[in-house]
Design a protein around this motif. Structure first.
Motif, PDB file in Angstrom:
ATOM      1  N   HIS A 179      -4.943   0.709   4.693  1.00  0.00           N
ATOM      2  CA  HIS A 179      -4.166   1.947   4.607  1.00  0.00           C
ATOM      3  C   HIS A 179      -5.075   3.113   4.231  1.00  0.00           C
ATOM      4  O   HIS A 179      -4.947   4.223   4.767  1.00  0.00           O
ATOM      5  CB  HIS A 179      -3.060   1.802   3.561  1.00  0.00           C
ATOM      6  CG  HIS A 179      -1.900   0.976   4.003  1.00  0.00           C
ATOM      7  ND1 HIS A 179      -1.028   1.382   4.980  1.00  0.00           N
ATOM      8  CD2 HIS A 179      -1.461  -0.246   3.577  1.00  0.00           C
ATOM      9  CE1 HIS A 179      -0.095   0.447   5.158  1.00  0.00           C
ATOM     10  NE2 HIS A 179      -0.343  -0.552   4.321  1.00  0.00           N
ATOM     11  N   GLU A 180      -5.976   2.868   3.311  1.00  0.00           N
ATOM     12  CA  GLU A 180      -6.827   3.924   2.785  1.00  0.00           C
ATOM     13  C   GLU A 180      -7.847   4.412   3.811  1.00  0.00           C
ATOM     14  O   GLU A 180      -8.081   5.619   3.938  1.00  0.00           O
ATOM     15  CB  GLU A 180      -7.559   3.409   1.539  1.00  0.00           C
ATOM     16  CG  GLU A 180      -8.368   4.452   0.800  1.00  0.00           C
ATOM     17  CD  GLU A 180      -9.061   3.887  -0.420  1.00  0.00           C
ATOM     18  OE1 GLU A 180      -9.875   4.624  -1.008  1.00  0.00           O
ATOM     19  OE2 GLU A 180      -8.798   2.722  -0.776  1.00  0.00           O
ATOM     20  N   CYS A 181      -8.447   3.482   4.546  1.00  0.00           N
ATOM     21  CA  CYS A 181      -9.533   3.883   5.446  1.00  0.00           C
ATOM     22  C   CYS A 181      -9.050   4.177   6.858  1.00  0.00           C
ATOM     23  O   CYS A 181      -9.803   4.724   7.663  1.00  0.00           O
ATOM     24  CB  CYS A 181     -10.625   2.814   5.473  1.00  0.00           C
ATOM     25  SG  CYS A 181     -10.185   1.274   6.318  1.00  0.00           S
ATOM     26  N   GLY A 182      -7.835   3.789   7.198  1.00  0.00           N
ATOM     27  CA  GLY A 182      -7.301   4.114   8.514  1.00  0.00           C
ATOM     28  C   GLY A 182      -7.801   3.234   9.634  1.00  0.00           C
ATOM     29  O   GLY A 182      -7.714   3.611  10.803  1.00  0.00           O
ATOM     30  N   LEU A 183      -8.316   2.035   9.293  1.00  0.00           N
ATOM     31  CA  LEU A 183      -8.777   1.099  10.312  1.00  0.00           C
ATOM     32  C   LEU A 183      -7.720   0.039  10.587  1.00  0.00           C
ATOM     33  O   LEU A 183      -6.934  -0.301   9.706  1.00  0.00           O
ATOM     34  CB  LEU A 183     -10.069   0.408   9.856  1.00  0.00           C
ATOM     35  CG  LEU A 183     -11.324   1.272   9.784  1.00  0.00           C
ATOM     36  CD1 LEU A 183     -12.493   0.458   9.245  1.00  0.00           C
ATOM     37  CD2 LEU A 183     -11.668   1.841  11.156  1.00  0.00           C
ATOM     38  N   PRO A 184      -7.714  -0.518  11.813  1.00  0.00           N
ATOM     39  CA  PRO A 184      -6.799  -1.633  12.096  1.00  0.00           C
ATOM     40  C   PRO A 184      -7.208  -2.866  11.312  1.00  0.00           C
ATOM     41  O   PRO A 184      -8.357  -2.999  10.860  1.00  0.00           O
ATOM     42  CB  PRO A 184      -6.960  -1.848  13.609  1.00  0.00           C
ATOM     43  CG  PRO A 184      -8.295  -1.283  13.939  1.00  0.00           C
ATOM     44  CD  PRO A 184      -8.513  -0.143  12.990  1.00  0.00           C
ATOM     45  N   LEU A 185      -6.258  -3.776  11.168  1.00  0.00           N
ATOM     46  CA  LEU A 185      -6.442  -4.979  10.365  1.00  0.00           C
ATOM     47  C   LEU A 185      -6.484  -6.186  11.291  1.00  0.00           C
ATOM     48  O   LEU A 185      -5.576  -6.419  12.077  1.00  0.00           O
ATOM     49  CB  LEU A 185      -5.271  -5.106   9.386  1.00  0.00           C
ATOM     50  CG  LEU A 185      -5.401  -5.989   8.156  1.00  0.00           C
ATOM     51  CD1 LEU A 185      -6.545  -5.535   7.266  1.00  0.00           C
ATOM     52  CD2 LEU A 185      -4.088  -5.960   7.379  1.00  0.00           C
ATOM     53  N   MET A 186      -7.547  -6.971  11.194  1.00  0.00           N
ATOM     54  CA  MET A 186      -7.710  -8.188  11.981  1.00  0.00           C
ATOM     55  C   MET A 186      -7.434  -9.377  11.067  1.00  0.00           C
ATOM     56  O   MET A 186      -8.116  -9.571  10.062  1.00  0.00           O
ATOM     57  CB  MET A 186      -9.127  -8.267  12.547  1.00  0.00           C
ATOM     58  CG  MET A 186      -9.446  -9.550  13.304  1.00  0.00           C
ATOM     59  SD  MET A 186     -11.201  -9.606  13.763  1.00  0.00           S
ATOM     60  CE  MET A 186     -11.229  -8.426  15.127  1.00  0.00           C
ATOM     61  N   LEU A 187      -6.441 -10.195  11.422  1.00  0.00           N
ATOM     62  CA  LEU A 187      -5.961 -11.248  10.530  1.00  0.00           C
ATOM     63  C   LEU A 187      -6.427 -12.635  10.941  1.00  0.00           C
ATOM     64  O   LEU A 187      -6.415 -12.986  12.121  1.00  0.00           O
ATOM     65  CB  LEU A 187      -4.431 -11.251  10.495  1.00  0.00           C
ATOM     66  CG  LEU A 187      -3.746  -9.974  10.036  1.00  0.00           C
ATOM     67  CD1 LEU A 187      -2.228 -10.194   9.960  1.00  0.00           C
ATOM     68  CD2 LEU A 187      -4.277  -9.506   8.684  1.00  0.00           C
ATOM     69  N   HIS A 188      -6.804 -13.415   9.938  1.00  0.00           N
ATOM     70  CA  HIS A 188      -6.990 -14.857  10.072  1.00  0.00           C
ATOM     71  C   HIS A 188      -5.865 -15.497   9.276  1.00  0.00           C
ATOM     72  O   HIS A 188      -5.868 -15.444   8.039  1.00  0.00           O
ATOM     73  CB  HIS A 188      -8.354 -15.277   9.511  1.00  0.00           C
ATOM     74  CG  HIS A 188      -8.535 -16.763   9.417  1.00  0.00           C
ATOM     75  ND1 HIS A 188      -9.359 -17.472  10.256  1.00  0.00           N
ATOM     76  CD2 HIS A 188      -7.985 -17.687   8.575  1.00  0.00           C
ATOM     77  CE1 HIS A 188      -9.313 -18.764   9.942  1.00  0.00           C
ATOM     78  NE2 HIS A 188      -8.492 -18.916   8.920  1.00  0.00           N
ATOM     79  N   ILE A 189      -4.906 -16.079   9.965  1.00  0.00           N
ATOM     80  CA  ILE A 189      -3.773 -16.713   9.301  1.00  0.00           C
ATOM     81  C   ILE A 189      -3.666 -18.145   9.808  1.00  0.00           C
ATOM     82  O   ILE A 189      -3.551 -18.378  11.015  1.00  0.00           O
ATOM     83  CB  ILE A 189      -2.434 -15.982   9.586  1.00  0.00           C
ATOM     84  CG1 ILE A 189      -2.567 -14.482   9.300  1.00  0.00           C
ATOM     85  CG2 ILE A 189      -1.309 -16.604   8.766  1.00  0.00           C
ATOM     86  CD1 ILE A 189      -2.811 -14.124   7.870  1.00  0.00           C
ATOM     87  N   ARG A 190      -3.676 -19.087   8.902  1.00  0.00           N
ATOM     88  CA  ARG A 190      -3.523 -20.487   9.310  1.00  0.00           C
ATOM     89  C   ARG A 190      -2.594 -21.192   8.336  1.00  0.00           C
ATOM     90  O   ARG A 190      -2.857 -21.235   7.121  1.00  0.00           O
ATOM     91  CB  ARG A 190      -4.875 -21.206   9.360  1.00  0.00           C
ATOM     92  CG  ARG A 190      -4.769 -22.583   9.992  1.00  0.00           C
ATOM     93  CD  ARG A 190      -6.095 -23.101  10.473  1.00  0.00           C
ATOM     94  NE  ARG A 190      -5.904 -24.381  11.159  1.00  0.00           N
ATOM     95  CZ  ARG A 190      -6.876 -25.172  11.580  1.00  0.00           C
ATOM     96  NH1 ARG A 190      -8.133 -24.805  11.403  1.00  0.00           N
ATOM     97  NH2 ARG A 190      -6.615 -26.309  12.186  1.00  0.00           N
ATOM     98  N   ASP A 191      -1.493 -21.713   8.858  1.00  0.00           N
ATOM     99  CA  ASP A 191      -0.474 -22.421   8.076  1.00  0.00           C
ATOM    100  C   ASP A 191       0.043 -21.556   6.928  1.00  0.00           C
ATOM    101  O   ASP A 191       0.397 -22.074   5.869  1.00  0.00           O
ATOM    102  CB  ASP A 191      -1.030 -23.746   7.517  1.00  0.00           C
ATOM    103  CG  ASP A 191      -1.439 -24.720   8.603  1.00  0.00           C
ATOM    104  OD1 ASP A 191      -1.023 -24.524   9.763  1.00  0.00           O
ATOM    105  OD2 ASP A 191      -2.177 -25.678   8.298  1.00  0.00           O
ATOM    106  N   ALA A 192       0.096 -20.239   7.150  1.00  0.00           N
ATOM    107  CA  ALA A 192       0.503 -19.336   6.068  1.00  0.00           C
ATOM    108  C   ALA A 192       1.165 -18.079   6.621  1.00  0.00           C
ATOM    109  O   ALA A 192       1.154 -17.035   5.971  1.00  0.00           O
ATOM    110  CB  ALA A 192      -0.715 -18.964   5.230  1.00  0.00           C
TER     111      ALA A 192
END
Length: 361
Positions: free
Chosen positions: A210-223
């Motif tokens: 939110h602060e830096c204005g960059l997109p978020l790339m997620l690693h989500i596994r079993d969560a």
């Protein structure tokens, strides 16, 4: 920084790179079998939205091979706890070396194709015509991929979080080559960091997005449920949220898509056991769909067990188009152009929500 490629061991997962060309080879017990790239040749340039260039055996050769196959945009991943300077210091050198060796790679490709013995191309795996068409492109007008960097603390490393590490991450996010905050998230499969620490560090990095204005790339596994809830509580970053290596079925993916998330698909869509992932690859709207490799991992069929490079995106792209009923020609070109455009719009950016000096300091 000078570039020195490491010798390639024939028996290693990267043994196919010893040929120093842009062809694809399948490892057999005592040799390699040539496997043709997708035929006909992909109609448009494509992008690999997730690679680990510093982890593959010869980043420059991989980028040169990408140039031959028209993979002309790559996002590579760095982690502030895992020697990120290897990526930041090496990036310009890799690209310069790729440009230098590109004519040699083209020449090796042409030479090997001209001297193929009968039966050298694996049956039912494409064939040489596509490779021949690519090999006679002019290296002088071929583009070495542009590369941007995703940087974030992986959930495996959440236990390493500290004020000093946070400051280091902030400094790396202030680098203009960094265009993504990631890969970050939760991994309850391996649990290499305690889950409460994973959740806390994930919240902190969502706030940083939110602060830096960059997109978020997620690693989500079993969560996925916990990750979704945290984003609901912390707010979905306006620059976008991407599910790297989407591993859930269409029904579970729907709430994410309803929130505007993007989904990236790699070699897993070619695996026999990935029916659920394939349903998601078909269900994801065209303007939320990305291609990736996660190289050196997740090598697509028929190369499993070998090292993956961003050039392998061509196989995932062809398979994705087939899954979605897009035949070679205008239909496939439109789909792949859309994934390319989405990747560039999402990840080819510089921070917009902050002043770099203030954020880093």
């Amino acid at each position: 920084m000078s570039y020195q490629a490491q010798p390639i061991d024939f028996e290693s997962p990267a043994g196919h790179l010893m040929f120093r060309d842009a062809l694809f080879y399948k490892k057999r017990r005592h040799d390699f079998k040539l496997v043709g790239s997708p035929t006909p040749v992909l109609e448009v340039p494509i992008a690999d939205s997730h690679a680990h260039l510093q982890m593959i055996s010869d980043p420059a050769l991989s980028l040169a091979r990408c140039a031959v196959h028209r993979v002309d945009f790559v996002v590579t991943v760095a982690d502030p706890s895992e020697q990120p300077e290897e990526t930041y210091d090496g990036l310009d050198t890799w690209r310069a070396e790729a440009l230098r060796i590109l004519p040699e790679v083209f020449e090796a490709t042409r030479s090997h194709l001209q001297n193929l013995p009968t039966g050298a191309v694996a049956p039912d795996e494409g064939g040489a015509p596509g490779d021949e068409a690519l090999s006679f492109r002019c290296p002088c007008t071929t583009q070495v991929p542009e590369v941007r960097i995703a940087c974030g603390l992986h959930p495996h490393n959440a236990k390493e979080w500290s004020p000093d590490l946070e400051q280091r991450l902030r400094s790396l996010l202030a680098d203009p080559r960094t265009s993504v905050l990631g890969e970050v998230g939760l991994d309850y499969h391996y649990d290499l960091s305690p889950r409460d620490q994973q959740r806390d560090v994930f919240r902190r990095q969502v706030a940083m997005a939110h602060e830096c204005g960059l997109p978020l790339m997620l690693h989500i596994r079993d969560a996925h449920d916990d990750a979704f809830q945290i984003l609901e509580e912390e707010g979905w970053p306006a620059a976008g949220v991407e599910l790297h290596c989407c591993s859930i079925g269409a029904e579970e993916l729907k709430p994410w898509l309803d929130r505007g998330a993007y989904a990236a698909f790699g070699g897993a869509i070619t695996f026999k056991s990935s029916d659920a992932i394939r349903t998601s690859a078909v269900a994801t709207p065209e303007n939320r769909l990305l291609l990736e490799t996660d190289s050196p991992y997740m090598t697509p069929v028929p190369f499993r067990g070998q090292e993956c490079g961003p050039e392998h995106t061509v196989f995932t792209a062809a398979h994705l188009a087939q899954l979605r009923g897009c035949e070679p020609g205008e239909g496939r070109a439109a789909l792949l152009a859309a994934t390319y455009r989405t990747t560039r719009e999402l990840f080819d950016r510089t921070p917009t929500g902050w002043q770099q000096s203030n954020f880093a300091g």
